[in-house]
Design a protein around this motif. Structure first.
Motif, PDB file in Angstrom:
ATOM      1  N   ASP A 537       0.922  -1.169  -0.034  1.00 21.34           N
ATOM      2  CA  ASP A 537      -0.094   0.158   0.184  1.00 21.34           C
ATOM      3  C   ASP A 537       0.908   1.200  -0.003  1.00 21.34           C
ATOM      4  OD1 ASP A 537      -1.746   2.287   1.626  1.00 21.34           O
ATOM      5  OD2 ASP A 537      -2.978   0.860   0.767  1.00 21.34           O
ATOM      6  N   SER A 538       0.377   2.196  -0.780  1.00 16.30           N
ATOM      7  CA  SER A 538       0.962   3.423  -0.966  1.00 16.30           C
ATOM      8  C   SER A 538       1.525   4.185   0.340  1.00 16.30           C
ATOM      9  CB  SER A 538       0.739   4.467  -2.054  1.00 16.30           C
ATOM     10  OG  SER A 538      -0.698   4.698  -1.590  1.00 16.30           O
ATOM     11  N   SER A 539       0.549   4.050   1.211  1.00 15.11           N
ATOM     12  CA  SER A 539       0.660   4.807   2.185  1.00 15.11           C
ATOM     13  C   SER A 539       1.844   4.232   3.461  1.00 15.11           C
ATOM     14  CB  SER A 539      -0.748   4.583   3.456  1.00 15.11           C
ATOM     15  OG  SER A 539      -0.797   3.308   3.700  1.00 15.11           O
ATOM     16  N   VAL A 540       2.291   2.816   3.089  1.00 12.14           N
ATOM     17  CA  VAL A 540       3.554   2.384   4.164  1.00 12.14           C
ATOM     18  C   VAL A 540       4.999   2.996   3.336  1.00 12.14           C
ATOM     19  CG1 VAL A 540       2.040   0.652   4.907  1.00 12.14           C
ATOM     20  CG2 VAL A 540       3.350   0.447   3.035  1.00 12.14           C
ATOM     21  N   LEU A 541       4.575   3.365   2.099  1.00 11.45           N
ATOM     22  CA  LEU A 541       6.031   3.560   1.442  1.00 11.45           C
ATOM     23  C   LEU A 541       6.478   4.980   1.513  1.00 11.45           C
ATOM     24  CD1 LEU A 541       5.282   1.779  -1.933  1.00 11.45           C
ATOM     25  CD2 LEU A 541       6.786   0.992  -0.245  1.00 11.45           C
ATOM     26  N   VAL A 542       5.652   5.826   2.496  1.00 13.28           N
ATOM     27  CA  VAL A 542       5.984   7.215   2.712  1.00 13.28           C
ATOM     28  C   VAL A 542       6.117   7.355   4.135  1.00 13.28           C
ATOM     29  CG1 VAL A 542       5.306   8.151   0.566  1.00 13.28           C
ATOM     30  CG2 VAL A 542       3.633   7.792   2.636  1.00 13.28           C
ATOM     31  N   GLY A 543       6.956   8.292   4.744  1.00 15.91           N
ATOM     32  CA  GLY A 543       6.870   8.642   6.049  1.00 15.91           C
ATOM     33  C   GLY A 543       7.611   7.712   6.876  1.00 15.91           C
ATOM     34  N   ILE A 544       8.576   7.108   6.338  1.00 12.57           N
ATOM     35  CA  ILE A 544       9.481   6.460   7.320  1.00 12.57           C
ATOM     36  C   ILE A 544      10.250   7.136   7.888  1.00 12.57           C
ATOM     37  CG2 ILE A 544      11.056   4.442   7.232  1.00 12.57           C
ATOM     38  CD1 ILE A 544      10.024   3.564   4.232  1.00 12.57           C
TER      39      ILE A 544
END
Length: 799
Positions: A537-544
């Motif tokens: 899901d794109s939501s887990v690919l950002v904000g690391i």
């Protein structure tokens, strides 16, 4: 059992009771067929270094209670491109499963991605599979491209209506997907300002305005740096109904407001509130002679969780939907963990106690780590926020524990903003009314299943009563007698097995008149078989988010010391072998002399699987090699991985004949005696530029067949992923490792702790390493009533 309430504002002769009763039974029917199982995972730490092991325990629940739906659990470790690095399967016991992954010591990306699911979840809405980004420290290379800042605009209930005051919630995110503070103005197509918007909490906010007929609306907004952006509001519908949900001292107040010209069917409404697929409230609303109506759903006796509200018209068509959070602070049971003996000295003994007040059975897990090397956010997702919030919401949520931890009025308002910006249409109501269920794409067996059959047997020989009589020998040499009936088509099926790693099924056919070469037995373990890639899901690919500089520096220092210590220990073992070899050959040297010939003799690095007690616990030789050879990259531990070594692909040899990944991956580790690897450029063999891996199958004398299996054929069946035990040194017992440094960052991982009315206190102990002066204790778990516990403590040495 949740209490049911019927709230009736005005009785409707045209809204028959069958409508309400039908919805109750339809949702109950759907709950049985699609229980909407969810997963929470407790990890020993929040971030890891390359080469470290990720220890985890998964908790499964459905309908707010421990789940009894699934018997097998699956997990994947992915890179940012969705490539599967490792896979794990395990049986579910007491609604939980445990396991581990080891990050490759040469991993160079800033995060790995953990994905967890069951077959039941795959057969449901796959948007709710568990996925988590896990930071990997010390490396910052990534191919991910940051997205542009975004502003999502979401009208309450679903639509804006011309002439009615509509509330619009918004969420702003920056390039990394993190919350963004914004401000701006809402204007119509003539430039008239109709509303202002300002961020209230974590990029979220709301504003209200009345759309006019024929007008379109734009939000002009700026980020914290003053950079301008614009976003279009969805067009307003010319007629319809609005829904507003607000908190009331006794529950949730709903308010309906309609335009004068709605169709007749939309003047007779039913408001339904449900939680965990159970209808809790129903209100029949007659708006034939009025344009507004309101009522209150009492929520004081409900379990905490997300309440879903849907408004239907007379024809059962859904008009409006909204979710709202009920927080009665009834979701935790009382328990604690504390040190009864504290010792921060080098390799000092520590003792702790876990106590639970209730007599209800509980299932717990505990981690003790170096707090200076593990710096999670104080409000990161945990078992409480996961059970109540995040498992039922889509998209990235910043500091989710805040919404259930804080009991302030502002937190309640912020939680409602979260509901407004992360809600979604839970059901396709046409399917609900028609009793259509999501397609069951995959079959769930009871634990491991032996599936397959006899292939190539002439149909006339498959008579009634034919069966396969076998002995299943597992990796730990356990033997079980198995009888497998064979149907007239040659098919075989049996389920309910639990074993780990590869097992051999030695078998014979009950019909002795069949020729010995009559057909081939082909069997499978019945587990779900995923592909080589997995969608993220794109939501887990950002904000690391990376930890602070001090935490990274501390990890780098300790990692360097740990690697140095490991190298010293390895050299000492090699020297010991050399010393012994002067008198007598080591077992490894004997294996090399026995198997390696010609160009394969001498040099290289050998692995003796015959004398390795853990050698047969791996799924295949690639999983065995993973992390053992410096520089060798193995993309996943499945039977067909991608292998790279210094930019090239190593050549594979099976019994000194050139082979390929598929053939080598199909060989059971039970049948492998010796593996030898040559670094790139070390061997002159064909393909040696990318290194060489030579695999040797067992000869007579190694792992000889049990005499009881004489004359029997066998097939290999793969079980659940082999179990890796957490290593916890006992410094009360001298060991050769004691002379070398101990820099473990996880000091204790205990994933299977159970209490009940006869056992409400659990005592454990662990030894400190050589450097830690600051412990972090985290206890999580669930009880049989669906209540959870989360205890986190930090204990520092007193100077």
């Amino acid at each position: 059992m949740l209490l049911r309430f019927l709230l009736s504002l005005l009785l409707l002769s045209c809204a028959p009771a069958a409508f309400s009763q039908g919805l109750d039974s339809l949702l109950a029917f759907r709950q049985r067929a699609d229980p909407q199982e969810r997963v929470h995972v407790h990890f020993d730490k929040s971030q890891y270094n390359p080469g470290e092991t990720i220890w985890f325990k998964a908790y499964l629940y459905a309908g707010g209670f421990p789940s009894g739906v699934s018997s097998s659990f699956y997990a994947e470790l992915l890179d940012e491109d969705g490539r599967v690095l490792q896979r794990h399967s395990s049986p579910v016991a007491f609604a939980a499963a445990t396991g581990s992954f080891t990050i490759d010591s040469n991993f160079v990306k800033p995060a790995v991605f953990f994905k967890a699911y069951t077959v039941s979840m795959l057969n449901s809405d796959t948007g709710f599979l568990y996925t988590k980004a896990i930071p990997v420290l010390g490396v910052r290379k990534t191919t991910l491209k940051p997205a542009a800042p975004a502003l999502r605009l979401l009208p309450e209930g679903g639509d804006l209506i011309v002439g009615l005051p509509g509330t619009v919630a918004f969420k702003a995110t920056d390039e990394r997907g993190a919350p963004l503070r914004v401000g701006g103005t809402v204007t119509d197509d003539k430039g008239k300002s109709v509303a202002e918007l300002r961020t209230i909490h974590d990029g979220m906010g709301r504003f209200t305005f009345i759309p006019e007929e024929g007008r379109t609306y734009t939000v002009s907004w700026k980020d914290g740096r003053g950079k301008p952006y614009s976003s279009k509001l969805p067009p307003a519908r010319p007629q319809g109904t609005l829904l507003a949900i607000t908190d009331h001292e006794t529950g949730k107040r709903f308010t309906l407001l309609r335009t004068a010209d709605v169709p007749e069917a939309q003047k007779e409404l039913q408001v339904v509130a449900f939680m965990n697929q159970e209808v809790l409230f129903k209100a029949d609303i007659n708006m034939t002679s009025r344009v507004t109506a309101s009522g209150v759903f009492p929520t004081g006796n409900l379990r905490s969780g997300i309440l879903c509200i849907t408004v239907f018209d007379r024809n059962r068509q859904p008009l409006l939907e909204r979710i709202s959070f009920v927080n009665n602070r009834d979701f935790e049971f009382d328990g604690d963990v504390y040190l009864t003996q504290k010792n921060f000295n080098k390799r000092g003994l520590n003792k702790l106690e876990i106590s639970v007040s209730d007599t209800v059975p509980t299932n717990l897990s505990l981690s003790v780590t170096d707090a200076d090397l593990n710096a999670p956010g104080p409000m990161e997702d945990n078992i409480v926020s996961r059970l109540l919030l995040t498992s039922e919401l889509r998209g990235s949520i910043n500091n989710p524990y805040y919404y259930v931890f804080s009991n302030s009025d502002s937190a309640a308002y912020h939680t409602d903003l979260l509901m407004l910006t992360h809600g979604w249409r839970r059901y396709n109501w046409s399917d609900v009314w028609a009793r259509r269920l999501p397609p069951r794409r995959y079959t769930e067996h009871s634990f491991l299943a032996i599936t397959g059959g006899l292939v190539g047997v002439p149909p006339g020989l498959l008579g009634p009563g034919l069966q396969v009589n076998g002995i299943l020998q597992t990796a730990d040499t356990t033997k079980d007698i198995i009888v497998l009936p064979v149907d007239r088509k040659g098919n075989i099926f049996s389920e309910g097995l639990v074993f780990y790693g590869p097992a051999r099924l030695y078998f014979s056919l009950s019909n002795k008149s069949l020729p010995s070469d009559a057909g081939v037995l082909r069997l499978d373990n019945g587990l779900y078989k995923p592909g080589i890639r997995s969608l993220l899901d794109s939501s887990v690919l950002v904000g690391i988010a990376a930890p602070d500089v001090a935490t990274i520096a501390a990890n780098q220092k300790v990692t360097a010391l740990s690697q140095q210590s490991a190298q010293q220990f390895a050299r000492s073992v090699q020297l010991a072998n050399v010393t012994v070899a002067g008198k007598a050959q080591s077992p490894l040297a004997k294996m090399d002399q026995k198997y390696a010939r010609g160009m394969f003799a001498g040099g290289g690095k050998g692995f003796d699987l015959v004398n390795d007690p853990m050698g047969t616990s791996y799924a295949n030789v690639f999983q065995f090699l993973q992390g053992k050879v410096a520089g060798l990259q193995i993309s996943n531990s499945g039977p067909n991985p991608t292998l790279t070594w210094r930019g090239g692909s190593p050549a594979l040899y099976l019994d000194e004949m050139q082979s390929d990944v598929a053939q080598v991956g199909s060989i059971s580790v039970h049948d492998i005696a010796y593996v030898k690897v040559f670094r790139p450029g070390e061997s002159i063999m064909t393909g040696g530029g990318g290194g060489v891996i030579a695999i040797y199958t067992r000869k007579g004398g190694e792992g000889a067949t049990d005499p009881s299996f004489k004359g029997m054929s066998f097939v290999t069946i793969q079980g659940y992923s082999p179990v890796k035990e957490f290593f916890s040194p006992d410094y009360a017992k001298p060991s050769e490792r004691d002379a070398y440094g101990d820099y473990r960052s996880t000091l204790l991982w205990s994933p299977t702790i159970y209490t009940d009315k006869t056992r409400r206190k659990i005592r454990l102990q662990f030894y400190n390493n050589d450097v830690t002066k600051h412990f972090r204790l985290v206890l999580e778990g669930v009880n049989a009533e669906g209540k959870v516990i989360r205890v986190e403590k930090k204990v520092r040495a007193v100077n």
